[in-house]
Design an enzyme around this catalytic site. Structure first.
Site, PDB file in Angstrom:
ATOM      1  CG  HIS A 137       2.632   0.263  -9.470  1.00 26.89           C
ATOM      2  ND1 HIS A 137       1.650   0.711  -8.837  1.00 26.89           N
ATOM      3  CD2 HIS A 137       3.359   1.108 -10.127  1.00 26.89           C
ATOM      4  CE1 HIS A 137       1.464   2.240  -9.160  1.00 26.89           C
ATOM      5  NE2 HIS A 137       2.624   2.298  -9.962  1.00 26.89           N
ATOM      6  CD  GLU A 138       6.319   0.829 -12.665  1.00 27.17           C
ATOM      7  OE1 GLU A 138       5.806   1.581 -13.752  1.00 27.17           O
ATOM      8  OE2 GLU A 138       6.305   1.530 -11.743  1.00 27.17           O
ATOM      9  CG  HIS A 141       1.340   2.523 -14.556  1.00 26.47           C
ATOM     10  ND1 HIS A 141       0.407   3.373 -14.253  1.00 26.47           N
ATOM     11  CD2 HIS A 141       2.292   2.653 -13.734  1.00 26.47           C
ATOM     12  CE1 HIS A 141       0.713   3.987 -13.027  1.00 26.47           C
ATOM     13  NE2 HIS A 141       1.804   3.581 -12.699  1.00 26.47           N
ATOM     14  CD  GLU A 200       1.266   6.150 -10.148  1.00 26.70           C
ATOM     15  OE1 GLU A 200       1.470   5.323  -9.178  1.00 26.70           O
ATOM     16  OE2 GLU A 200       1.998   6.290 -10.934  1.00 26.70           O
TER      17      GLU A 200
HETATM   18 ZN   LIG Z   1       3.109   4.112 -11.053  1.00 26.38          ZN
END
Ligand SMILES: [Zn+2]
Length: 266
Positions: A137-138, A141, A200
């Protein structure tokens, strides 16, 4: 009809040129007052400073796990970008994965592949697959350039939309503060520019694909986000500020699992 034959290619060409300035992968249009090389240069400096000011974990097994998961996801990202003819987007990346001693339930990836995981998140990730959800997830981003987008929003709000190269030259301290704020690190934690709901969702979606390609079962993401939703008051800015409600996030992830599972080879 002849006129149409001439104009259609011209319109298509114009659209192609126009869309070349949009976000890779998603095709979403993105405010960008910041070049990738400018972001990477700031990132590498801030990352070094952060590591100098914080303690690395002394737990050898957990540290090795963070580096192993990071390397696996890095390979997945490189493969994904290569398959989609986007390898040049990763030019200038200098991947690094560190586990930092801290009670905060947090993790982040700065532009250029500079990752920090806080020991405080490990009780919630529980195992290597759980860690792969967070790191996927990071890293998503970062490779979707969400940080540059937040930095651009900050420049727009605070310095009136001036380009980063000019901002660094004229107001270096404000620029550095903006960068720190965009990542929720340093003394200004709490006023971090939140990731938008769109960012997100993008990070969740891409993160599932990256973790699956890295060899981790994306089905584990549902239970992980349920555990994260129960953390309550200790949630860090990155996870607290997320606009999708926990229920929305989990139901979106369930819908994306069949796609992610196509990338998962046991
Ligand atoms: Zn996030």
């Amino acid at each position: 009809m002849k006129l149409l034959k001439i104009f259609v290619p011209i319109i298509l060409l114009a659209l192609t040129v126009y869309y070349c300035s949009t976000v890779p992968i998603t095709g979403r249009s993105q405010l960008s007052l910041v070049s990738a090389s400018e972001m990477n240069a700031m990132s590498f400096q801030q990352y070094t400073d952060f590591l100098n000011q914080n303690s690395l974990s002394t737990n050898k097994n957990e540290t090795a796990m963070v580096k192993r998961v990071g390397a696996n996801i890095q390979r997945a990202v490189e493969t994904y970008f290569n398959q989609n003819n986007l390898s040049q987007e990763l030019d200038g990346y200098k991947w690094e994965f560190n586990l930092v001693e801290s009670p905060d339930v947090n993790a982040w990836c700065m532009p250029g592949g500079k990752v920090v995981v806080y020991t405080g998140i490990l009780p919630i990730t529980k195992d290597e697959t759980g860690l792969a959800i967070v790191m996927g997830h990071e890293i998503a981003h970062a490779v979707a350039q969400h940080g540059a987008e937040r930095m651009s929003q900050g420049l727009l709000q605070q310095l009136g939309g001036v380009a980063l190269s000019i901002a660094i030259k004229d107001r270096p301290q404000e620029t550095q503060n903006l960068f720190m704020t965009a990542y929720g690190i340093g003394s200004t934690v709490g006023v971090m520019l939140p990731f938008s709901r769109t960012q997100e969702s993008e990070a969740d979606h891409l993160g599932l694909i990256f973790m699956a390609m890295a060899g981790y079962n994306p089905n584990a993401a549902v239970d992980f986000w349920i555990r994260m939703s129960q953390v309550g008051g200790q949630k860090p800015p990155e996870f607290l500020s997320t606009h999708p409600s926990d229920e929305t996030r989990i139901s979106d992830i369930k819908k994306e699992l069949p796609e992610a599972l196509q990338y998962y080879k046991k």
